[in-house]
Design an enzyme around this catalytic site. Structure first.
Site, PDB file in Angstrom:
ATOM      1  N   SER A 133      68.653   9.919  19.991  1.00 18.56           N
ATOM      2  CA  SER A 133      67.483   9.067  20.116  1.00 18.56           C
ATOM      3  C   SER A 133      66.615   8.727  18.751  1.00 18.56           C
ATOM      4  O   SER A 133      66.825   9.511  17.809  1.00 18.56           O
ATOM      5  CB  SER A 133      66.209   9.926  20.659  1.00 18.56           C
ATOM      6  OG  SER A 133      66.659  10.493  22.188  1.00 18.56           O
ATOM      7  N   ILE A 134      66.181   7.512  18.671  1.00 18.55           N
ATOM      8  CA  ILE A 134      65.628   6.942  17.421  1.00 18.55           C
ATOM      9  C   ILE A 134      64.418   7.875  17.041  1.00 18.55           C
ATOM     10  O   ILE A 134      64.235   8.443  16.218  1.00 18.55           O
ATOM     11  CB  ILE A 134      65.016   5.285  17.712  1.00 18.55           C
ATOM     12  CG1 ILE A 134      66.393   4.543  17.898  1.00 18.55           C
ATOM     13  CG2 ILE A 134      64.427   4.981  16.476  1.00 18.55           C
ATOM     14  CD1 ILE A 134      66.099   3.167  18.180  1.00 18.55           C
ATOM     15  N   GLY A 185      59.291   9.972  23.222  1.00 19.41           N
ATOM     16  CA  GLY A 185      60.814   9.536  23.406  1.00 19.41           C
ATOM     17  C   GLY A 185      61.754  10.024  22.965  1.00 19.41           C
ATOM     18  O   GLY A 185      62.930   9.673  22.814  1.00 19.41           O
ATOM     19  N   ILE A 205      60.013   4.370  23.730  1.00 17.61           N
ATOM     20  CA  ILE A 205      60.042   4.529  25.366  1.00 17.61           C
ATOM     21  C   ILE A 205      60.817   3.141  25.757  1.00 17.61           C
ATOM     22  O   ILE A 205      60.285   2.117  25.835  1.00 17.61           O
ATOM     23  CB  ILE A 205      58.810   4.985  26.026  1.00 17.61           C
ATOM     24  CG1 ILE A 205      58.046   6.015  25.434  1.00 17.61           C
ATOM     25  CG2 ILE A 205      58.882   4.878  27.651  1.00 17.61           C
ATOM     26  CD1 ILE A 205      56.788   6.147  25.996  1.00 17.61           C
ATOM     27  N   TYR A 262      70.924  -7.730  28.805  1.00 15.42           N
ATOM     28  CA  TYR A 262      69.609  -7.127  28.611  1.00 15.42           C
ATOM     29  C   TYR A 262      68.791  -7.209  29.718  1.00 15.42           C
ATOM     30  O   TYR A 262      67.687  -6.417  29.847  1.00 15.42           O
ATOM     31  CB  TYR A 262      69.050  -7.545  27.140  1.00 15.42           C
ATOM     32  CG  TYR A 262      68.260  -6.592  26.504  1.00 15.42           C
ATOM     33  CD1 TYR A 262      68.686  -5.378  26.150  1.00 15.42           C
ATOM     34  CD2 TYR A 262      66.972  -6.904  26.338  1.00 15.42           C
ATOM     35  CE1 TYR A 262      67.852  -4.304  25.489  1.00 15.42           C
ATOM     36  CE2 TYR A 262      66.074  -5.868  25.753  1.00 15.42           C
ATOM     37  CZ  TYR A 262      66.427  -4.403  25.203  1.00 15.42           C
ATOM     38  OH  TYR A 262      65.843  -3.592  24.772  1.00 15.42           O
ATOM     39  N   LYS A 268      60.273  -6.409  26.452  1.00 17.30           N
ATOM     40  CA  LYS A 268      60.167  -6.335  25.183  1.00 17.30           C
ATOM     41  C   LYS A 268      59.142  -7.500  24.527  1.00 17.30           C
ATOM     42  O   LYS A 268      58.485  -7.465  23.649  1.00 17.30           O
ATOM     43  CB  LYS A 268      61.566  -6.581  24.289  1.00 17.30           C
ATOM     44  CG  LYS A 268      62.193  -5.326  24.531  1.00 17.30           C
ATOM     45  CD  LYS A 268      61.583  -3.885  23.862  1.00 17.30           C
ATOM     46  CE  LYS A 268      62.358  -2.746  24.006  1.00 17.30           C
ATOM     47  NZ  LYS A 268      61.831  -1.542  23.883  1.00 17.30           N
ATOM     48  N   TYR A 287      63.150  -5.154  20.620  1.00 13.39           N
ATOM     49  CA  TYR A 287      64.594  -5.567  20.256  1.00 13.39           C
ATOM     50  C   TYR A 287      64.396  -6.979  20.481  1.00 13.39           C
ATOM     51  O   TYR A 287      63.655  -7.591  21.304  1.00 13.39           O
ATOM     52  CB  TYR A 287      65.669  -4.889  21.596  1.00 13.39           C
ATOM     53  CG  TYR A 287      67.097  -5.803  21.184  1.00 13.39           C
ATOM     54  CD1 TYR A 287      67.599  -5.038  20.133  1.00 13.39           C
ATOM     55  CD2 TYR A 287      67.711  -6.222  22.210  1.00 13.39           C
ATOM     56  CE1 TYR A 287      68.869  -5.563  20.036  1.00 13.39           C
ATOM     57  CE2 TYR A 287      69.008  -6.628  22.111  1.00 13.39           C
ATOM     58  CZ  TYR A 287      69.557  -6.621  20.785  1.00 13.39           C
ATOM     59  OH  TYR A 287      70.878  -6.898  20.637  1.00 13.39           O
TER      60      TYR A 287
HETATM   61  P1  NAI Z   1      66.654   6.936  24.387  1.00 14.13           P
HETATM   62  O1  NAI Z   1      67.014   7.104  25.700  1.00 14.13           O
HETATM   63  O2  NAI Z   1      66.868   8.320  23.416  1.00 14.13           O
HETATM   64  O3  NAI Z   1      64.832   6.977  24.446  1.00 14.13           O
HETATM   65  C1  NAI Z   1      64.111   6.583  25.455  1.00 14.13           C
HETATM   66  C2  NAI Z   1      63.204   7.545  25.700  1.00 14.13           C
HETATM   67  O4  NAI Z   1      62.215   7.049  26.809  1.00 14.13           O
HETATM   68  C3  NAI Z   1      63.780   8.793  26.802  1.00 14.13           C
HETATM   69  O5  NAI Z   1      63.298   9.594  25.572  1.00 14.13           O
HETATM   70  C4  NAI Z   1      63.016   8.762  27.700  1.00 14.13           C
HETATM   71  O6  NAI Z   1      62.869   9.977  28.224  1.00 14.13           O
HETATM   72  C5  NAI Z   1      61.585   8.122  27.536  1.00 14.13           C
HETATM   73  N1  NAI Z   1      60.937   7.832  28.636  1.00 14.13           N
HETATM   74  C6  NAI Z   1      61.517   6.990  29.722  1.00 14.13           C
HETATM   75  N2  NAI Z   1      60.467   6.984  30.755  1.00 14.13           N
HETATM   76  C7  NAI Z   1      59.278   7.290  30.214  1.00 14.13           C
HETATM   77  C8  NAI Z   1      58.139   7.535  30.790  1.00 14.13           C
HETATM   78  N3  NAI Z   1      57.641   7.144  32.051  1.00 14.13           N
HETATM   79  N4  NAI Z   1      57.164   8.283  29.948  1.00 14.13           N
HETATM   80  C9  NAI Z   1      57.412   8.606  28.883  1.00 14.13           C
HETATM   81  N5  NAI Z   1      58.914   8.518  28.198  1.00 14.13           N
HETATM   82  C10 NAI Z   1      59.672   7.930  28.829  1.00 14.13           C
HETATM   83  O7  NAI Z   1      67.049   5.485  23.750  1.00 14.13           O
HETATM   84  P2  NAI Z   1      66.361   5.036  22.369  1.00 14.13           P
HETATM   85  O8  NAI Z   1      67.294   3.806  22.067  1.00 14.13           O
HETATM   86  O9  NAI Z   1      66.078   5.794  21.402  1.00 14.13           O
HETATM   87  O10 NAI Z   1      65.126   4.179  22.630  1.00 14.13           O
HETATM   88  C11 NAI Z   1      63.733   4.263  21.939  1.00 14.13           C
HETATM   89  C12 NAI Z   1      63.211   2.864  21.952  1.00 14.13           C
HETATM   90  O11 NAI Z   1      64.139   1.985  21.110  1.00 14.13           O
HETATM   91  C13 NAI Z   1      63.259   2.111  23.277  1.00 14.13           C
HETATM   92  O12 NAI Z   1      62.044   1.484  23.359  1.00 14.13           O
HETATM   93  C14 NAI Z   1      64.430   1.168  23.151  1.00 14.13           C
HETATM   94  O13 NAI Z   1      64.328   0.012  24.153  1.00 14.13           O
HETATM   95  C15 NAI Z   1      64.149   0.934  21.689  1.00 14.13           C
HETATM   96  N6  NAI Z   1      65.244   0.026  21.040  1.00 14.13           N
HETATM   97  C16 NAI Z   1      66.654   0.679  21.206  1.00 14.13           C
HETATM   98  C17 NAI Z   1      67.713   0.101  20.743  1.00 14.13           C
HETATM   99  C18 NAI Z   1      69.158   0.570  21.060  1.00 14.13           C
HETATM  100  O14 NAI Z   1      70.100  -0.050  20.743  1.00 14.13           O
HETATM  101  N7  NAI Z   1      69.147   1.842  21.257  1.00 14.13           N
HETATM  102  C19 NAI Z   1      67.753  -1.316  20.107  1.00 14.13           C
HETATM  103  C20 NAI Z   1      66.057  -1.778  19.967  1.00 14.13           C
HETATM  104  C21 NAI Z   1      65.176  -1.048  20.547  1.00 14.13           C
END
Ligand code: NAI
EC number: 1.3.1.9
Length: 268
Positions: free
Chosen positions: A21-22, A15, A95, A160, A167, A150
């Site tokens: 990205s986290i 991810g 993801i 959301y 989630k 989340y």
């Molecule tokens: P991000 O957009 O940088 O990361 C999401 C990732 O999921 C991307 O790298 C994307 O390519 C990947 N992805 C999507 N479909 C996929 C698939 N079929 N197979 C493999 N990878 C796939 O955003 P972020 O925020 O870093 O998200 C990471 C996690 O953190 C997610 O689960 C998100 O829900 C969670 N999260 C994020 C928060 C926020 O406010 N940004 C808060 C709490 C949780």
């Protein structure tokens, strides 16, 4: 600070898309703590994102995989064990994606094919990773697997949308598979429930900036950043947390235990 906490440990990070990205921050912290890993994302994310940059910085191999496709996951795990020279100690599932959120469909007008896609990408993929890792006997004993969640799994945040159900399912999978993996292989499985964070996925939620500001004012410590989350992930992959499993761990600056704060009252 992170010196040697993950020395000798090998893993897979799902991810990382760009520096926001986290998972990107997690990769940096894990590397700083001495861990080695393979980076993975979908073929399209590899084309559009900047993963090469991170791979170079962390001396990591990239293996493409769609986390909803079991054959891709089998190939990823097998290749990762070859590249890393043995079984895996940690996996990060970072993801999430909802076509309904992305295309701004209201919760009363969801497209159900997209809803299923949301669940498949954001939740079921976690089960697929866990089941594939178990079937391939890919995890070392006392390994640690973490997915990011989340608080919308427990409380309603209207914008959301169907990600809330995803989630809730993700956290449930961590409990159910956590039980099985602990019994079978002494592997632990947890979710970390993170504060709103400025990333591609986060900013895709309508009204994200206000949402972020509200959480900031409702959290006695303020919102946890991606870097803070990365450090918590290092802790969860280290032996210091070896008896923690089947938990949803709040990483939110205190948000989830607060009723109201002076900063919110002052705005009324
Ligand atoms: P991000 O957009 O940088 O990361 C999401 C990732 O999921 C991307 O790298 C994307 O390519 C990947 N992805 C999507 N479909 C996929 C698939 N079929 N197979 C493999 N990878 C796939 O955003 P972020 O925020 O870093 O998200 C990471 C996690 O953190 C997610 O689960 C998100 O829900 C969670 N999260 C994020 C928060 C926020 O406010 N940004 C808060 C709490 C949780």
């Amino acid at each position: 600070m992170l010196h040697n906490l993950l020395q000798e440990k090998k893993g897979i990070i799902f991810g990382a898309l760009d520096e926001h990205s986290i998972a990107w921050q997690a990769a940096r912290s894990i590397k700083a703590a001495g861990g080695n890993f393979v980076l993975t994302n979908t073929p399209i994310a590899l084309r559009l994102g900047k993963l090469n940059q991170l791979a170079e910085e962390c001396q990591a191999t990239i293996i493409s995989a769609d986390a909803t496709v079991v054959a891709d996951l089998e190939n990823l795990l097998e290749q990762a064990m070859t590249v890393l020279g043995g079984k895996i100690d940690f996996i990060l599932h970072s993801i999430g994606m909802s076509p309904n959120v992305r295309k701004q469909r209201s919760y009363g007008d969801l497209n159900y094919d997209w809803f299923l896609k949301t669940l498949d990408i954001s939740a079921l993929s976690f089960h697929k990773i866990l089941q594939t890792a178990e079937k391939l006997d890919a995890m070392n004993e006392w390994g640690s697997i973490v997915a990011l969640s989340y608080i919308a799994a427990q409380r309603t945040f209207p914008d959301y949308s169907d990600m809330a159900e995803a989630k809730a399912m993700l956290e449930s999978i961590a409990r159910s598979y956590g039980y099985r993996f602990a019994k079978n292989k002494k592997v632990r499985v947890n979710t970390i429930s993170q504060s709103p964070t400025h990333t591609t996925a986060g900013s895709g939620v309508p009204g994200f900036d206000k949402f972020y500001e509200y959480a900031e004012r409702m959290s006695p410590l303020g919102n946890a950043s991606a870097e803070d989350c990365a450090n918590y992930i290092v802790l969860m992959f280290s032996d210091l947390s070896r008896m923690v499993t089947m938990q949803n761990l709040m990483h939110d600056g205190g948000f989830s235990s607060v009723g109201i704060t002076e900063q919110i009252v002052d705005t009324l």
